[in-house]
Scaffold this active site. Structure first.
Site, PDB file in Angstrom:
ATOM      1  N   LYS A  83       2.639  11.384  -3.622  1.00  0.00           N
ATOM      2  CA  LYS A  83       1.580  10.671  -4.355  1.00  0.00           C
ATOM      3  C   LYS A  83       0.651  11.660  -5.061  1.00  0.00           C
ATOM      4  O   LYS A  83       0.073  11.358  -6.092  1.00  0.00           O
ATOM      5  CB  LYS A  83       0.800   9.815  -3.359  1.00  0.00           C
ATOM      6  CG  LYS A  83      -0.169   8.832  -3.982  1.00  0.00           C
ATOM      7  CD  LYS A  83      -0.656   7.881  -2.912  1.00  0.00           C
ATOM      8  CE  LYS A  83      -1.764   6.980  -3.401  1.00  0.00           C
ATOM      9  NZ  LYS A  83      -2.203   6.051  -2.356  1.00  0.00           N
ATOM     10  N   ASP A 123     -12.737   5.310   1.953  1.00  0.00           N
ATOM     11  CA  ASP A 123     -11.298   5.390   2.232  1.00  0.00           C
ATOM     12  C   ASP A 123     -10.838   6.847   2.205  1.00  0.00           C
ATOM     13  O   ASP A 123     -10.714   7.444   1.144  1.00  0.00           O
ATOM     14  CB  ASP A 123     -10.559   4.560   1.162  1.00  0.00           C
ATOM     15  CG  ASP A 123      -9.040   4.614   1.321  1.00  0.00           C
ATOM     16  OD1 ASP A 123      -8.550   5.330   2.218  1.00  0.00           O
ATOM     17  OD2 ASP A 123      -8.345   3.936   0.549  1.00  0.00           O
ATOM     18  N   GLU A 152      -7.251   0.416  -4.314  1.00  0.00           N
ATOM     19  CA  GLU A 152      -7.219   0.330  -2.846  1.00  0.00           C
ATOM     20  C   GLU A 152      -8.531  -0.195  -2.251  1.00  0.00           C
ATOM     21  O   GLU A 152      -8.504  -1.084  -1.393  1.00  0.00           O
ATOM     22  CB  GLU A 152      -6.847   1.689  -2.249  1.00  0.00           C
ATOM     23  CG  GLU A 152      -5.358   1.991  -2.458  1.00  0.00           C
ATOM     24  CD  GLU A 152      -4.978   3.453  -2.290  1.00  0.00           C
ATOM     25  OE1 GLU A 152      -5.810   4.237  -1.817  1.00  0.00           O
ATOM     26  OE2 GLU A 152      -3.845   3.807  -2.646  1.00  0.00           O
ATOM     27  N   ASP A 210       0.882  -1.161   0.000  1.00  0.00           N
ATOM     28  CA  ASP A 210       0.000   0.000   0.000  1.00  0.00           C
ATOM     29  C   ASP A 210       0.925   1.218   0.000  1.00  0.00           C
ATOM     30  O   ASP A 210       1.540   1.540   1.013  1.00  0.00           O
ATOM     31  CB  ASP A 210      -0.886  -0.046   1.262  1.00  0.00           C
ATOM     32  CG  ASP A 210      -1.659   1.252   1.481  1.00  0.00           C
ATOM     33  OD1 ASP A 210      -1.674   2.107   0.573  1.00  0.00           O
ATOM     34  OD2 ASP A 210      -2.259   1.389   2.569  1.00  0.00           O
TER      35      ASP A 210
END
Ligand code: AMP
Length: 610
Positions: free
Chosen positions: A76, A199, A177, A8
Site C-alpha cells: 500500500k 487512525d 477510512e 478495508d
C-alpha cells in the site's frame, strides 16, 4: 441489486464485511466475513513460491522468514507512487524484496525475475477476499467499496481503483477510512456530535474531524501522513537491536535478508507484547554465524525503551491532529468523541498521547481492526438500497491546482473542500498566435509546483491565431465523491467546446489493466488446475494405500490373474505419482485402478456370499 461488499485494504491486514438481512427479522446486520482459516482479518501479504504458486495472507506471511525476497508486504505504501519519491526510497531500503522503477517512473516490485505493479499485488489480496466472500455468501460478488486513507492523493486513489478492477470488482466507491470508521460508529447515533477519528495502522496515519447529525456525516477536516505507521515503529526497534548486535558481534543482521526478516518479526511481536505487559523477551536463536560458531540474539525489552525509541513518531501524529483541529477551527475541548482505529492504537503510549491531547478517554466501543470494513459495508448497503441512505460529505485531502508563470502553484480547489465539487478558471495564451495551451495539474500544499505532486499534463490544441491574452480557455476541475479528479477544457473564444480527459502521469493505462486482467484470468485457471491436480494426487495416494491393504489381506481370496491385474494397475499409478505427470494421465490410471479394485471387491464379496 446484488450485494456490495465493503473492503478495508490495509497496509498490514485487510478485512471484508457485508450487510445482511438479520435472521431474526428486523435490523440488517453487518457481518465481517471470516477467511478460510476462520480469521476475521487477512494479512495483506503475497508470497510467490518457487513452483509458481501464489500464496495470500497468513501462509504467505509464514513463508516470509524462509523466502524474504519473494514475499511482498506493505505494498500500500507504493500504490500510485514514483520510485524517485524519498518515502518510497525509505520503504525500499527497509524491506527485503526489491522495489524498481517502471518505465513511467512508478515504483513497481521485482519478484522472481518479473516486475509487478503495486495495484496488481493489491489485486491478489482483493481476489482472495472476493473468493472468501463468494463462498460465504453463496453468490459471486462483483461490486465493492474499497477504503483508502483520507490523505491518499489522486494517483493513489486511481491505483486502488485499478487494483479492484484487476481483481474483477467494480469499485462503486473509494471511501475514506476515517469516514468509514465514523459510519460504523455513528450508525445508531442520532444526536449531533463532533468526532475525531485517529487512525494509526501498519503504514499510514489519518486524522479526521467529522460532524454527525441526523444521518448526515460531514467531514470538517482531514489530515495525516501516508508514510507513518506501525512499520516505522518496528523499524526503530529493528535498528536498535541490529546496532547493538553489530557492536557486540561485528555482524550486521540487516545485510542478511533472512536474519532481517526474523528480526522484523521478533520486533513486531515484542511491540505487541509490550502493549499488555511492561517487559518482554526477544529471543532469536541461530540468527547469524560468527568466527566461533552460531550467534543468538537474546535480550529483555522494557515498554519504556520502546516508548523512548518511538516517542517522536507519536509526536508526529499529534502535530497532524493539531493542524486538523486548526483547519476545522475547533479546540480539542469541542470534540465530543475520539474514535481509535488501526492496530497501533493498542499501544498504551498512543492511547495516552491521544487522551492527553483531546482531554478525554477515547471511545472503546468499536473494534479498531474491523471498524473500517464495517463502515464500508454500511455505505455499500446504503448504495445498494439494503439500508436507508446515509449522506456522506467527504472532503478533498489536498489542494488541487495548476502550474502558472514561473513555476508557481495556483490553487483551484482548496484542501478540505466538500466533494463532489467543481471549479472553473479561465486561462489564456502568453505569446501571439500561440496554437496551444499547456496545462499541468498538480496536488499539494507547497507554493512551488516542483514541490507538489504532478497529477497530469495536457495540451489544449487547435487554437486559432490570436494575439496573446485574447483567447479564453475555460478549464473545469471536477472532484467526484471518490475524491478522483477529472479536468475539462473549453475554448470560449471560438465557442468550440473541447473535452480533455486527463490521463494521470502515473499509474496503469486502460490497456495495461486489461492485459493484467487477462493474465490474472489465466493465472486463476492455472491455479484451479493446480488445485485439481493436488486433490487428485491426494485421492490417488489414498486409493494406492487402501488397495495395498486389500491385496495384503485378501489377494488369496481371488484368483492370481485378478490380483495380478490389480497389482499392475497399482504399480502404474504409483509410478505416475512419483513423477510429475499431468492431470489427465493420472486420472486415467486412477480410473483403471479404481475399476480393478471394484472388481476385486466384487470377487471378494461375491466369493463370500456364494
Ligand atoms: P492495521 O493496519 O490497522 O491492521 O494495523 C496494523 C499495525 O498495528 C501493525 O503495525 C501491527 O504491528 C500493529 N499492532 C497490532 N496489534 C498491536 C498491539 N497489540 N500492540 C501494538 N501494535 C499492534
Amino acid at each position: 441489486m446484488g450485494k456490495i461488499v465493503g473492503i478495508d485494504l490495509g497496509t498490514t491486514n485487510s478485512c471484508i464485511a457485508v450487510v445482511e438481512a438479520s435472521s431474526t427479522a428486523g435490523k440488517p446486520e453487518v457481518r465481517v466475513i471470516p477467511n478460510a482459516d476462520g480469521a476475521r482479518t487477512t494479512p495483506s501479504v503475497i508470497g510467490f513460491s518457487s513452483t509458481g504458486e501464489r500464496l495470500v495472507g497468513q501462509v504467505a506471511k509464514r513463508q516470509a522468514t524462509t523466502s524474504p525476497a519473494t514475499t511482498v508486504f506493505a505494498v500500500k505504501r507504493l500504490m500510485g507512487r514514483k520510485r524517485s519519491d524519498p518515502e518510497v526510497e525509505k520503504h525500499a531500503s527497509s524491506v527485503p524484496y526489491s522495489v524498481v522503477e517502471h518505465s513511467n517512473g512508478d515504483a513497481w516490485v521485482h519478484v522472481q525475475g518479473r516486475d509487478i505493479s503495486p495495484p496488481q499485488i493489491a489485486a491478489m489480496v482483493l481476489s482472495a477476499l472476493k473468493q472468501v466472500a463468494d463462498s460465504f455468501l453463496g453468490e459471486p460478488i462483483n461490486e465493492a467499496i474499497i477504503t483508502v486513507p483520507a490523505y491518499f492523493d489522486d494517483a493513489q486513489r486511481q491505483a486502488t481503483k485499478d487494483a479492484g478492477k484487476i481483481a474483477g470488482l467494480t469499485v462503486k466507491r473509494i471511501l475514506n477510512e476515517p469516514t468509514a470508521a465514523a459510519l460504523a460508529y455513528g450508525l445508531d447515533r442520532k444526536e449531533h456530535e463532533v468526532i475525531a477519528v485517529y487512525d494509526l495502522g501498519g503504514g499510514t496515519f489519518d486524522i479526521s474531524i467529522l460532524e454527525l447529525s441526523g444521518g448526515v456525516f460531514s467531514v470538517r477536516a482531514t489530515g495525516g501522513d501516508t508514510h507513518l505507521g506501525g512499520e516505522d515503529f518496528d523499524v526503530r526497534l529493528v535498528d536498535k537491536l541490529a546496532d547493538e548486535f553489530r557492536k557486540q558481534n561485528a555482524v550486521d543482521l540487516r545485510k542478511d535478508r533472512v536474519a532481517l526478516q526474523r528480526l522484523r518479526e521478533a520486533a513486531e511481536k515484542a511491540k505487541h507484547e509490550l502493549s499488555s505487559s511492561l517487559e518482554t523477551q526477544i529471543n532469536i536463536p541461530f540468527v547469524a554465524t560468527g568466527p566461533s560458531g552460531p550467534l543468538h540474539l537474546e535480550r529483555d525489552l522494557r515498554r519504556s525503551e520502546l516508548e523512548i525509541l518511538t516517542r517522536d513518531l507519536i509526536d508526529k501524529t499529534l502535530q497532524c491532529c493539531k493542524q486538523v483541529l486548526t483547519d476545522a477551527k475547533l479546540s480539542p475541548k469541542q470534540i465530543d468523541q475520539v474514535v481509535l482505529v488501526g492496530g497501533m492504537t493498542r499501544m498504551p503510549a498512543v492511547h495516552k498521547a491521544v487522551k492527553a491531547l483531546f482531554e478525554r478517554d477515547p471511545n472503546k466501543g468499536v473494534d479498531p481492526d474491523e471498524v473500517v470494513a464495517v463502515g464500508a459495508a454500511i455505505q455499500a448497503a446504503a448504495l445498494s438500497g439494503h439500508i436507508d441512505e446515509v449522506l456522506l460529505l467527504d472532503v478533498t485531502p489536498l489542494s488541487i491546482g495548476v502550474e502558472t508563470g514561473g513555476g508557481v502553484f495556483t490553487r483551484l480547489i482548496e484542501r478540505n473542500t466538500t466533494v463532489p465539487t467543481e471549479k472553473s478558471e479561465i486561462f489564456t495564451t502568453s505569446v501571439d498566435n500561440q496554437p496551444f495551451v499547456p496545462i499541468h495539474v498538480l496536488q499539494g500544499e507547497r507554493e512551488m509546483s516542483s514541490d507538489n505532486r504532478s497529477l497530469a499534463r495536457f495540451e489544449l490544441t487547435g487554437l486559432p491565431p490570436a494575439p496573446r491574452g485574447v483567447p479564453k480557455i475555460q478549464v473545469t476541475f471536477r472532484v467526484d465523491s471518490n475524491g478522483i479528479l477529472s479536468v475539462q477544457a473549453t475554448d470560449l473564444g471560438t465557442g468550440r467546446s473541447q473535452s480533455v480527459s486527463v490521463s494521470p502521469t502515473s499509474g496503469l493505462s486502460e490497456a495495461e489493466i486489461e492485459q493484467i486482467v487477462r493474465e490474472a484470468d489465466q493465472f486463476g485457471k492455472a491455479d484451479a488446475l493446480r488445485k485439481e491436480l493436488a486433490e487428485l494426487r491426494n485421492q490417488a495416494e489414498t486409493l494406492v494405500y487402501t488397495t495395498e491393504q486389500a491385496l495384503e489381506g485378501y489377494a488369496d481370496l481371488v484368483g492370481e490373474e485378478r490380483s495380478n491385474d490389480v497389482r499392475a494397475a497399482l504399480q502404474a499409478l504409483k509410478a505416475l505419482l512419483e513423477g510429475d505427470s499431468d492431470l489427465a494421465t493420472i486420472r486415467d490410471a486412477y480410473t483403471t485402478l479404481e475399476t480393478a479394485t471394484f472388481e476385486l471387491a466384487e470377487a471378494i464379496y461375491g466369493g463370500e456370499s456364494s
